[in-house]
Design a protein around this motif. Structure first.
Motif, PDB file in Angstrom:
ATOM      1  N   MET A  65     -14.453   5.983  11.656  1.00 53.91           N
ATOM      2  CA  MET A  65     -13.963   7.003  10.561  1.00 53.91           C
ATOM      3  C   MET A  65     -14.995   7.849  10.144  1.00 53.91           C
ATOM      4  O   MET A  65     -14.731   9.285   9.869  1.00 53.91           O
ATOM      5  CB  MET A  65     -13.367   6.218   9.543  1.00 53.91           C
ATOM      6  CG  MET A  65     -12.149   5.523   9.874  1.00 53.91           C
ATOM      7  SD  MET A  65     -10.711   6.664  10.225  1.00 53.91           S
ATOM      8  CE  MET A  65     -10.357   7.733   8.746  1.00 53.91           C
ATOM      9  N   ALA A  66     -16.303   7.432  10.188  1.00 50.85           N
ATOM     10  CA  ALA A  66     -17.456   8.376   9.610  1.00 50.85           C
ATOM     11  C   ALA A  66     -17.689   9.407  10.714  1.00 50.85           C
ATOM     12  O   ALA A  66     -18.371  10.560  10.518  1.00 50.85           O
ATOM     13  CB  ALA A  66     -18.569   7.966   9.443  1.00 50.85           C
ATOM     14  N   MET A  67     -17.254   9.310  12.107  1.00 49.87           N
ATOM     15  CA  MET A  67     -17.292  10.121  13.054  1.00 49.87           C
ATOM     16  C   MET A  67     -16.367  11.477  13.089  1.00 49.87           C
ATOM     17  O   MET A  67     -15.237  11.319  12.335  1.00 49.87           O
ATOM     18  CB  MET A  67     -17.112   9.777  14.291  1.00 49.87           C
ATOM     19  CG  MET A  67     -18.088   8.696  14.725  1.00 49.87           C
ATOM     20  SD  MET A  67     -17.626   7.895  16.441  1.00 49.87           S
ATOM     21  CE  MET A  67     -18.903   6.882  16.969  1.00 49.87           C
ATOM     22  N   ASP A  68     -17.014  12.302  13.424  1.00 42.73           N
ATOM     23  CA  ASP A  68     -16.027  13.906  13.296  1.00 42.73           C
ATOM     24  C   ASP A  68     -15.380  13.875  14.614  1.00 42.73           C
ATOM     25  O   ASP A  68     -15.516  12.962  15.678  1.00 42.73           O
ATOM     26  CB  ASP A  68     -16.748  14.905  13.081  1.00 42.73           C
ATOM     27  CG  ASP A  68     -17.633  15.286  14.252  1.00 42.73           C
ATOM     28  OD1 ASP A  68     -17.811  14.637  15.322  1.00 42.73           O
ATOM     29  OD2 ASP A  68     -18.611  16.380  13.976  1.00 42.73           O
ATOM     30  N   ALA A  69     -14.531  14.701  14.624  1.00 40.30           N
ATOM     31  CA  ALA A  69     -13.398  14.793  15.877  1.00 40.30           C
ATOM     32  C   ALA A  69     -14.151  14.989  17.137  1.00 40.30           C
ATOM     33  O   ALA A  69     -13.657  14.595  18.157  1.00 40.30           O
ATOM     34  CB  ALA A  69     -12.441  15.920  15.644  1.00 40.30           C
ATOM     35  N   ILE A  79     -15.823   9.962  22.914  1.00 45.08           N
ATOM     36  CA  ILE A  79     -15.680   8.577  23.483  1.00 45.08           C
ATOM     37  C   ILE A  79     -14.170   8.255  23.785  1.00 45.08           C
ATOM     38  O   ILE A  79     -13.600   7.183  23.977  1.00 45.08           O
ATOM     39  CB  ILE A  79     -16.109   7.442  22.444  1.00 45.08           C
ATOM     40  CG1 ILE A  79     -15.419   7.755  21.000  1.00 45.08           C
ATOM     41  CG2 ILE A  79     -17.668   7.460  22.409  1.00 45.08           C
ATOM     42  CD1 ILE A  79     -15.712   6.465  19.980  1.00 45.08           C
ATOM     43  N   GLY A  80     -13.334   9.384  23.743  1.00 47.56           N
ATOM     44  CA  GLY A  80     -12.086   9.200  24.132  1.00 47.56           C
ATOM     45  C   GLY A  80     -11.052   8.854  23.194  1.00 47.56           C
ATOM     46  O   GLY A  80     -10.002   8.214  23.545  1.00 47.56           O
ATOM     47  N   LEU A  81     -11.249   9.277  21.931  1.00 47.92           N
ATOM     48  CA  LEU A  81     -10.187   8.803  20.984  1.00 47.92           C
ATOM     49  C   LEU A  81     -10.128  10.041  19.960  1.00 47.92           C
ATOM     50  O   LEU A  81     -10.778  10.837  20.065  1.00 47.92           O
ATOM     51  CB  LEU A  81     -11.053   7.493  20.042  1.00 47.92           C
ATOM     52  CG  LEU A  81     -11.422   6.521  20.492  1.00 47.92           C
ATOM     53  CD1 LEU A  81     -12.239   5.403  19.590  1.00 47.92           C
ATOM     54  CD2 LEU A  81     -10.165   5.613  20.861  1.00 47.92           C
ATOM     55  N   VAL A  82      -9.031   9.712  19.069  1.00 42.01           N
ATOM     56  CA  VAL A  82      -8.749  10.747  17.955  1.00 42.01           C
ATOM     57  C   VAL A  82      -8.545   9.844  16.706  1.00 42.01           C
ATOM     58  O   VAL A  82      -8.615   8.599  16.883  1.00 42.01           O
ATOM     59  CB  VAL A  82      -7.423  11.483  18.454  1.00 42.01           C
ATOM     60  CG1 VAL A  82      -7.446  12.360  19.549  1.00 42.01           C
ATOM     61  CG2 VAL A  82      -6.303  10.542  18.463  1.00 42.01           C
ATOM     62  N   LYS A  83      -8.458  10.513  15.651  1.00 38.58           N
ATOM     63  CA  LYS A  83      -8.269   9.875  14.201  1.00 38.58           C
ATOM     64  C   LYS A  83      -7.148   8.646  14.412  1.00 38.58           C
ATOM     65  O   LYS A  83      -7.395   7.765  13.824  1.00 38.58           O
ATOM     66  CB  LYS A  83      -8.219  10.838  13.343  1.00 38.58           C
ATOM     67  CG  LYS A  83      -9.633  11.516  12.979  1.00 38.58           C
ATOM     68  CD  LYS A  83     -10.457  10.537  12.144  1.00 38.58           C
ATOM     69  CE  LYS A  83     -11.625  11.628  11.584  1.00 38.58           C
ATOM     70  NZ  LYS A  83     -12.477  10.876  11.070  1.00 38.58           N
ATOM     71  N   GLY A  84      -6.192   9.235  15.042  1.00 39.92           N
ATOM     72  CA  GLY A  84      -4.949   8.330  15.100  1.00 39.92           C
ATOM     73  C   GLY A  84      -5.079   6.910  15.776  1.00 39.92           C
ATOM     74  O   GLY A  84      -4.720   5.839  15.666  1.00 39.92           O
ATOM     75  N   ASP A  85      -6.307   6.965  16.666  1.00 40.92           N
ATOM     76  CA  ASP A  85      -6.553   6.068  17.598  1.00 40.92           C
ATOM     77  C   ASP A  85      -7.358   4.844  17.231  1.00 40.92           C
ATOM     78  O   ASP A  85      -7.605   3.917  17.585  1.00 40.92           O
ATOM     79  CB  ASP A  85      -7.067   6.360  18.912  1.00 40.92           C
ATOM     80  CG  ASP A  85      -6.222   7.151  19.559  1.00 40.92           C
ATOM     81  OD1 ASP A  85      -5.018   7.183  19.686  1.00 40.92           O
ATOM     82  OD2 ASP A  85      -6.877   7.977  20.571  1.00 40.92           O
ATOM     83  N   ILE A  86      -8.053   5.253  16.119  1.00 40.83           N
ATOM     84  CA  ILE A  86      -9.163   4.164  15.390  1.00 40.83           C
ATOM     85  C   ILE A  86      -8.596   2.861  15.121  1.00 40.83           C
ATOM     86  O   ILE A  86      -9.055   1.807  15.485  1.00 40.83           O
ATOM     87  CB  ILE A  86      -9.627   4.784  14.325  1.00 40.83           C
ATOM     88  CG1 ILE A  86     -10.439   6.192  14.883  1.00 40.83           C
ATOM     89  CG2 ILE A  86     -10.604   3.958  13.792  1.00 40.83           C
ATOM     90  CD1 ILE A  86     -11.097   6.991  13.387  1.00 40.83           C
ATOM     91  N   GLU A  87      -7.450   2.861  14.447  1.00 37.97           N
ATOM     92  CA  GLU A  87      -6.926   1.371  14.043  1.00 37.97           C
ATOM     93  C   GLU A  87      -6.356   0.700  15.391  1.00 37.97           C
ATOM     94  O   GLU A  87      -6.758  -0.520  15.147  1.00 37.97           O
ATOM     95  CB  GLU A  87      -5.655   1.692  12.987  1.00 37.97           C
ATOM     96  CG  GLU A  87      -4.803   0.420  12.505  1.00 37.97           C
ATOM     97  CD  GLU A  87      -5.623  -0.090  11.620  1.00 37.97           C
ATOM     98  OE1 GLU A  87      -5.442  -1.512  11.454  1.00 37.97           O
ATOM     99  OE2 GLU A  87      -6.352   0.508  10.694  1.00 37.97           O
ATOM    100  N   ALA A  88      -6.007   1.443  16.375  1.00 33.70           N
ATOM    101  CA  ALA A  88      -5.562   0.426  17.453  1.00 33.70           C
ATOM    102  C   ALA A  88      -6.911   0.167  18.172  1.00 33.70           C
ATOM    103  O   ALA A  88      -7.067  -1.117  18.634  1.00 33.70           O
ATOM    104  CB  ALA A  88      -4.562   1.302  18.443  1.00 33.70           C
ATOM    105  N   ALA A  89      -7.926   0.808  18.481  1.00 29.97           N
ATOM    106  CA  ALA A  89      -9.000   0.692  19.016  1.00 29.97           C
ATOM    107  C   ALA A  89      -9.785  -0.299  18.443  1.00 29.97           C
ATOM    108  O   ALA A  89     -10.533  -1.318  18.798  1.00 29.97           O
ATOM    109  CB  ALA A  89      -9.958   1.881  18.952  1.00 29.97           C
TER     110      ALA A  89
END
Length: 172
Positions: free
Chosen positions: A126-130, A136-146
């Motif tokens: 969550m501390a990372m920017d877009a 690393i192949g993620l978006v903010k919406g992917d964090i919970e699943a990752a």
């Protein structure tokens, strides 16, 4: 002597059909046959139960004797057999590859450590920017699943590798 009603007598008659004269049925023979069958059934059940109990008792005595003989061996002799002293119970009982079930506190501690690691990973992502997340192949919406390892729930369906080669820039 037991008394039978008409319905029970008919049921007994169905056990072994008999030739019936229109005038006389040998009820005493049918009742006797019913008593014999009931006695056989009960004695077979008792014999089966006795055999199960004595079989388990004999098996537990064999297991105890095997454990005693293995515990009497030295550690070197046990290593020659391919077991350690802590594995004797599992080896004798045929459960060598199984791990003992974790205690309540051990499983609680494991779950607590797993939850702490997930929270730390979530906070770092969550501390990372877009842009960093995109690398690393993620978006903010992917964090919970990752964080929880659910790759099927990723919001970003773009599974292509991120390109960081800067081909559009040329040295001047």
């Amino acid at each position: 002597m037991m008394n039978y009603n008409q319905k029970e007598l008919e049921a007994l008659a169905m056990i072994q059909p008999v030739q019936v004269n229109k005038e006389n049925v040998n009820v005493d023979a049918l009742i006797y046959r019913g008593h014999v069958l009931r006695s056989e059934y009960i004695s077979n059940g008792i014999a089966s139960l006795y055999n199960k109990v004595t079989g388990k008792f004999a098996k537990s005595r064999q297991i105890a004797a095997a454990k005693r003989s293995l515990y009497a061996m030295s550690d070197r002799e046990l290593v020659d057999l391919g077991i350690t002293r802590s594995e004797i119970d599992y080896a004798v009982e045929g459960r060598r590859g199984e791990k003992p079930a974790p205690s309540f506190w051990a499983s609680f501690k494991e779950k607590l450590v797993r939850a702490q690691k997930a929270r730390a990973g979530y906070a770092q992502l969550m501390a990372m920017d877009a842009r960093q997340l995109a690398d690393i192949g993620l978006v903010k919406g992917d964090i919970e699943a990752a964080v929880h390892g659910n790759t099927a729930l990723l919001a970003n369906d773009n599974l292509a590798q991120a390109s960081n080669n800067n081909e559009h820039r040329h040295a001047v």
